[in-house]
Scaffold this active site. Structure first.
Site, PDB file in Angstrom:
ATOM      1  N   GLU C  60      -4.505  -2.632  -3.782  1.00 43.85           N
ATOM      2  CA  GLU C  60      -4.872  -3.677  -2.827  1.00 43.85           C
ATOM      3  C   GLU C  60      -6.300  -4.166  -3.044  1.00 43.85           C
ATOM      4  OE1 GLU C  60      -2.935  -1.162  -2.153  1.00 43.85           O
ATOM      5  OE2 GLU C  60      -1.131  -2.241  -1.563  1.00 43.85           O
ATOM      6  N   HIS C 129       3.722   1.432   8.112  1.00 46.11           N
ATOM      7  CA  HIS C 129       4.464   0.184   7.909  1.00 46.11           C
ATOM      8  C   HIS C 129       4.604  -0.593   9.218  1.00 46.11           C
ATOM      9  CE1 HIS C 129       5.557   2.309   4.249  1.00 46.11           C
ATOM     10  NE2 HIS C 129       6.182   1.270   3.788  1.00 46.11           N
TER      11      HIS C 129
HETATM   12  C1  TPP Z   1      -1.435   1.256  -0.611  1.00 48.09           C
HETATM   13  C2  TPP Z   1       0.003   0.983  -0.714  1.00 48.09           C
HETATM   14  N1  TPP Z   1       0.425  -0.194  -1.171  1.00 48.09           N
HETATM   15  C3  TPP Z   1       1.725  -0.478  -1.255  1.00 48.09           C
HETATM   16  C4  TPP Z   1       2.652   0.446  -0.871  1.00 48.09           C
HETATM   17  C5  TPP Z   1       4.139   0.107  -0.943  1.00 48.09           C
HETATM   18  N2  TPP Z   1       4.777   0.914  -1.971  1.00 48.09           N
HETATM   19  C6  TPP Z   1       5.418   2.041  -1.663  1.00 48.09           C
HETATM   20  S1  TPP Z   1       5.966   2.851  -3.016  1.00 48.09           S
HETATM   21  C7  TPP Z   1       5.367   1.636  -4.040  1.00 48.09           C
HETATM   22  C8  TPP Z   1       5.545   1.768  -5.519  1.00 48.09           C
HETATM   23  C9  TPP Z   1       5.047   3.064  -6.036  1.00 48.09           C
HETATM   24  O1  TPP Z   1       5.277   3.153  -7.409  1.00 48.09           O
HETATM   25  P1  TPP Z   1       4.842   4.425  -8.226  1.00 48.09           P
HETATM   26  O2  TPP Z   1       3.441   4.755  -7.944  1.00 48.09           O
HETATM   27  O3  TPP Z   1       5.206   4.193  -9.635  1.00 48.09           O
HETATM   28  O4  TPP Z   1       5.703   5.608  -7.611  1.00 48.09           O
HETATM   29  P2  TPP Z   1       7.290   5.718  -7.543  1.00 48.09           P
HETATM   30  O5  TPP Z   1       7.721   5.188  -6.217  1.00 48.09           O
HETATM   31  O6  TPP Z   1       7.833   4.962  -8.698  1.00 48.09           O
HETATM   32  O7  TPP Z   1       7.591   7.175  -7.647  1.00 48.09           O
HETATM   33  C10 TPP Z   1       4.756   0.635  -3.312  1.00 48.09           C
HETATM   34  C11 TPP Z   1       4.154  -0.576  -3.890  1.00 48.09           C
HETATM   35  C12 TPP Z   1       2.174   1.668  -0.386  1.00 48.09           C
HETATM   36  N3  TPP Z   1       2.999   2.628   0.025  1.00 48.09           N
HETATM   37  N4  TPP Z   1       0.854   1.915  -0.323  1.00 48.09           N
END
Ligand code: TPP
Ligand code: TPP
Ligand code: MG
Ligand code: MG
Lengths: 326, 357, 326, 357
Positions: C60, C129
């Site tokens: 962000e 959320h």
């Molecule tokens: C600060 C923040 N921004 C956005 C989100 C929304 N979000 C939840 S999981 C995710 C993707 C995470 O991807 P990754 O780090 O590759 O982990 P994975 O879920 O693939 O295990 C996002 C964008 C969040 N939880 N926290």
């Protein structure tokens, strides 16, 4: 016992806790050998060692995040934000984690940290060094927000903040760091974190303020007294949770209230106090509430900054308006 | 020009996708039947749990749920290498690691079921709860590691982030702190190739995610994240390094998210079915099962028994979860502060009164 | 013209601006092929290409900082925060740079960006959320804060936000993203960014709200009407700068005011409205101001969240209290 | 183990501290008398400006001021390599670079004198102003570079951070964005060994700061930051790479802060005089002067003339600065929004009325 300044009282409080509680530690930028850019931690690393007073890499996210990690694992970190304008990168860890850890885990993990924030304008500093952004934290559940305005309250409130089992944002009015001295017994006595301080009794109007503006507010009360107007002065000191009862009690007596703060007008913390008056003290009010605040602009660079800050004259004028009303 | 510094990123793999060894120098734990079978069982149990949880969500009995399908080797490799006194700072889908640390399946469900009590779990009291703000847990692990170092404790903090999470500034702040202070920390990246809809290549120009550690001066290692032996071996090396004062390590475990991101997601919108199919050929359970079966350490009968057993255990956990009554309204207030401030006490009383109406 | 939902109105507004202004672009996590986790940007990358609708790395700080860079160099970025709980790492760039760029450089550089923030609780989502954190921005000079509560206002206000030459924080009440449909002509007509919207005329009490609570507030007005109480309903919609005159005018007529919001009580933006009433409408008030808000707790995980959010019953009760007063 | 990736960090230096060439393959610009003398003059002028500014602060006619003493080669190397249409995102002490881009000394003084009008400077209208929140400017540069890339413009964004600034998460976010999008950006690190009182080694465990770029998949280069030829040559390579679509570069310019951090600082509290003395032996002006003198391209007479000229120019700028009357109270309001909101207009009127009293 020699009289000391507000900032020396802070140093004294930190030294006391470092000495008496092995879980207390200090971290921040330049807090170590250099003793902090304002010298609040001067000498502490020399006395307590680099394992109790730690310089951090230059990153506020790091300072806040490490503090959450430390606090949740049994330490009591006192983190320093070098200036008020640099707290923003800390907000995520403070709001999403420090403030929530206890509630999130039903008390399994807790987060007893203190963030010290040198606060406010009037010292001819560069951009971002003069912000009054306490309102940022006051809508956030789970935090405490504290701001002393005298050496004695600085000592007692900082001790209380460090010992509190929950996270405390501790604002320090830097403009009055060295403004005057007061005797502050180094007795480890903390002050309560949930009361306002009535600094002057009065019967005609209640002046409510915190931080550096307490000075101008007291001066205004003095000026009003010279004109035969008796002003009660309250230092809010513990903004969150707010001890509204003390304010309501005073306004119950005076029927008039002027709220003074340095932060911008709209949605500054003064709004909360005025709002509670509108809710809970409506029938006591003899005149509209007045707010004397910064403008809804950025505090200007220093050539203009004194024109931005609330002045004694503005406070006096507002108090008189409440007396002329109806 | 002269050269100021040189680096290389090593890659560790023992078991190929077909279940054959790609190298012979197996670590001791992998030569031990019980240990290896234990790892397999934990992986298989986790998969059963995951499948049933997704189903539970589909029937409306759970909120949004993040599946761990395909991540079992990575998670079990991490969890099995850690000690109880170490601190675990997970993201949100590492149930396999958490089960090994004592967290109960019903607690995982309670959390995704919208109840804070799930985070007051039976795992080590010092472990962190699930962490939604991506990568922030890494800094908590760094802070924990700093506490261990300052107190001279022989403990290690282990954080997990995803491939997406390595872009988050907190990840960098954490590894940089680990390097600056020489902290006993292992920062594991579970690279499952996707961050919701954003593929790994769009997150960063870096060839590997392991090399992010170079920026912090940490040891770096890439492992096959579908090979539990490699993950566990990498963790063992890193934990030993941390415990002996050698500082932090970044481990990238390369795996694949076989499921949607969460039950709220539909991955068909953004990713190729062919890619997923290909990934299934490398998934972690079958390769270990082949290997164990080949050694005669595991059989179809044992597989069937373990499956039945796992299902029964998970079903019991689901029952237990569903039996938890909703928290009373005052639960909202009671863990806000160590002592309820007067203001909040009044609000609490009003909330209770409203319920009574 | 088919009736569309609030979120479809947002998509429609973005599509209009992408089409008519080549400097407009969208960036955020999953806004591209995936069309955003809420589908607000669904189809836009397919139509306008990956150079107008960009997925960002998962950070962000990055989204906010890149947006400042883009906006200061002639682009008009529409950034998306995936959820309200993830805006905190954006605050530094928004507060220290977006809000200050024009003033800092005396107008040499400007920062016409929009940050879209899906806002609030009530959708059975995980932790972080469901936050109602609009108060964070309302004490920050240089920003605009906007929150629509209907498909038509969503369309008109988002167009205005994108075209505004200054930074706008655009909150979207996600609970009502798909609650009902309305005809929204795709005519590129923007709404003003500095007025409140009177949604229902009334004479006994003024109900002031914004975002998702406008729904409960209108329902409360309906319920009150059934009991013969005439409630005026105002959707603040443009929180900052605040059009207080519209509110004052209404309270001048009714003498009573109930402010409804989802954010925690203390120092929520409702405080500012109540404060201005205490300052500027004191003589009009026939009863104490009432605030119906979230508690000073974190919004709980979803098993309890509906008990946290202001309900129709609470609004009705508060309105009646104002009528029983004095 | 197999190797997944390999990296090395190159170091570039032409002029040794004694003013002798350490390598012969000088770039073309360094073989040109006018260019090299021009660089020297710019450095020398900057030093005169700096000295006089510090003095001005000491007499109370300036607010806090950040000296650039010792950084002249780094700053002039950067500024001279850039084109007007490129975007410069400085931290706060790169006056040398800014002068080359048209910023007037009086504007620098006005800024440190507490007057926003200093930031409405005569340099390129698209350049960023001084940036106090450490490293945030790097992301603005990345955003600018993204705009250039999207609009297909042949422009480059150049950001500068300090050694301390490389710990700041924004720095990482910026270089990671540059790598992820392949942006035309040069992220220069001016490593002057200190971040106020915190020494370089405490910021990070990384051996070099240049290697931070590996985490982002960027090209990395370390240069002698006291050798203007090396800095300029490194910048030329990086700018050319960026302009031709080759993406971003991280350059670490190794130098030393010969002054206090700012006039509000007293470095004697935390650093050894011996270290400073040693650093003086490597400072950038004298080595280039020796080299130029050795070639017969510069003389003591020219030195004296240039010094006198520079002093006169700086004195005139100081006069101009001191002659600027304070802004009227309404200046506080007039650049807040494109159009003054009604609320603020009322506050403005009250502020003016208060002045009138
Ligand atoms: C600060 C923040 N921004 C956005 C989100 C929304 N979000 C939840 S999981 C995710 C993707 C995470 O991807 P990754 O780090 O590759 O982990 P994975 O879920 O693939 O295990 C996002 C964008 C969040 N939880 N926290
Ligand atoms: C976010 C932020 N935190 C703290 C500061 C206070 N501060 C100003 S300069 C400085 C040190 C910067 O060191 P470095 O990045 O090495 O640059 P240098 O000043 O040495 O050129 C600090 C901590 C700041 N300006 N911004
Ligand atoms: Mg992933
Ligand atoms: Mg430095």
């Amino acid at each position: 016992m020699a009289a000391i300044t507000l900032i020396e009282a802070l140093t004294q409080a930190m030294a006391w806790e470092l000495k008496h509680d092995p879980s207390v530690l200090i971290l921040g930028e330049d807090v170590g050998v250099n003793g902090g850019v304002f010298r609040a931690t001067a000498g502490l690393q020399q006395i307590f060692g680099p394992e109790r007073v730690l310089d951090t890499p230059l990153d506020e996210t790091t300072i806040a995040g490490l503090s959450v990690g430390l606090a949740t694992q049994g330490m009591r970190p006192i983190a320093e934000a070098q200036f008020d304008g640099f707290v923003y990168p800390m907000l995520d860890h403070l709001i999403c984690h420090a403030a929530r850890m206890r509630n999130r885990t039903r008390g399994r993990l807790t987060c007893p940290l203190v963030l010290r924030v040198p606060w406010g304008g009037g010292i001819r500093a560069p951009e971002h060094h003069s912000e009054a952004n306490e309102a940022l934290f006051t809508n956030v559940p789970g935090l405490r927000v504290v701001m002393p305005s005298s050496p004695q309250r600085a000592y007692g409130l900082l001790l209380a903040a460090i010992r509190d089992p929950d996270p405390v944002i501790f604002y320090e009015p830097k403009r009055i760091y060295r403004q005057y001295k007061e005797e502050v017994p180094d007795d480890g006595e903390a002050l309560p974190l949930d009361v306002c301080y009535v600094l002057r009794d009065g019967s005609d109007v209640t002046l409510v303020s915190w931080g550096a503006q307490v000075k101008e507010t007291l001066e205004a009360a003095e000026a009003l007294a010279a004109e035969g107007i008796s002003a009660e002065v309250i230092d809010v000191a513990t903004l969150k949770p707010l001890d509204f009862d003390s304010i309501a009690e005073s306004v119950g007596k005076t029927g008039r209230c002027v709220i003074v703060h340095e932060a911008p007008y709209t949605a500054g913390f003064g709004a909360e106090i005025a709002a509670r008056l509108a809710e809970q003290s409506m029938y006591d009010l003899l005149a509209p509430v007045e707010r004397v605040t910064g403008y809804d602009t950025h505090i200007p660079l220093f050539r203009l900054e004194m024109k931005y800050l609330p002045s004694v004259a503005r406070i006096v004028a507002a108090a008189k308006r409440t007396l002329q009303a109806s | 020009m002269s050269t100021a510094a040189r680096f290389s990123i090593e890659y560790l793999q023992y078991l190929g996708p077909d279940g054959r060894l790609v190298r012979e120098d197996l670590p001791a734990f992998a030569q031990d039947r019980d240990t290896l079978v234990g790892l397999y069982k934990a992986m298989a149990f986790t998969r059963v749990f995951d499948e049933k949880s997704v189903k539970l969500q589909r029937t409306g009995k759970l909120g949004t749920y993040a599946s761990c399908l395909g991540h079992e080797a990575a998670h079990i490799g991490i969890g099995s290498a850690m000690r109880t006194e170490d601190v675990f700072a997970p993201m949100y889908r590492e149930y396999g690691a958490q089960f090994l640390r004592g967290v109960k399946p019903r607690e995982v469900l309670l959390y995704w079921g919208g109840d804070e009590r799930g985070s007051d779990f039976s795992g080590p009291k010092h472990d962190y709860a699930w962490c939604v703000p991506i990568a922030t847990q890494c800094l908590h692990a760094a802070g924990a590691a700093l506490a261990f170092k300052l107190r001279n404790e022989s403990r290690v903090a282990v954080s997990v982030v995803g491939d997406g999470g390595t872009s988050k500034t907190d990840f960098y702040a954490a590894i940089n702190s680990a390097g600056a202070y020489g902290l006993p920390m292992v920062a594991v990246i579970v690279n499952n190739q996707w961050a919701i809809s954003v593929p790994r290549r769009m997150q960063t120009g870096a060839q590997t995610l392991a090399q992010k550690g170079i920026a912090a001066g940490l040891a770096c290692l890439q492992v096959d994240g579908n090979d539990v032996i490699a993950v566990r071996a990498g963790m063992d090396i890193a934990l030993e390094r941390a415990r002996s004062g050698g500082g932090g390590t970044v481990i990238e475990a390369v795996t694949y998210r076989l499921s949607d991101h969460t039950t709220a997601d539909d991955a068909r919108r953004y990713r190729d079915e062919a890619e997923v199919k290909e990934a299934w050929a490398k998934e972690p359970l079958s390769r270990l099962r082949s290997y164990l079966t080949g050694l005669g350490w595991w059989s179809e009968a044992e597989e069937a028994t373990w499956k039945t057993e796992s299902e029964a255990r998970v079903d019991a956990e689901i029952e237990a979860y569903l039996a938890v009554p909703p928290p009373p309204v005052e639960a909202m207030f009671d863990s806000m502060y160590a002592e309820l401030p007067a203001d909040l006490a009044a609000q609490r009383a009003r909330a209770i009164a409203r319920e009574a109406r």
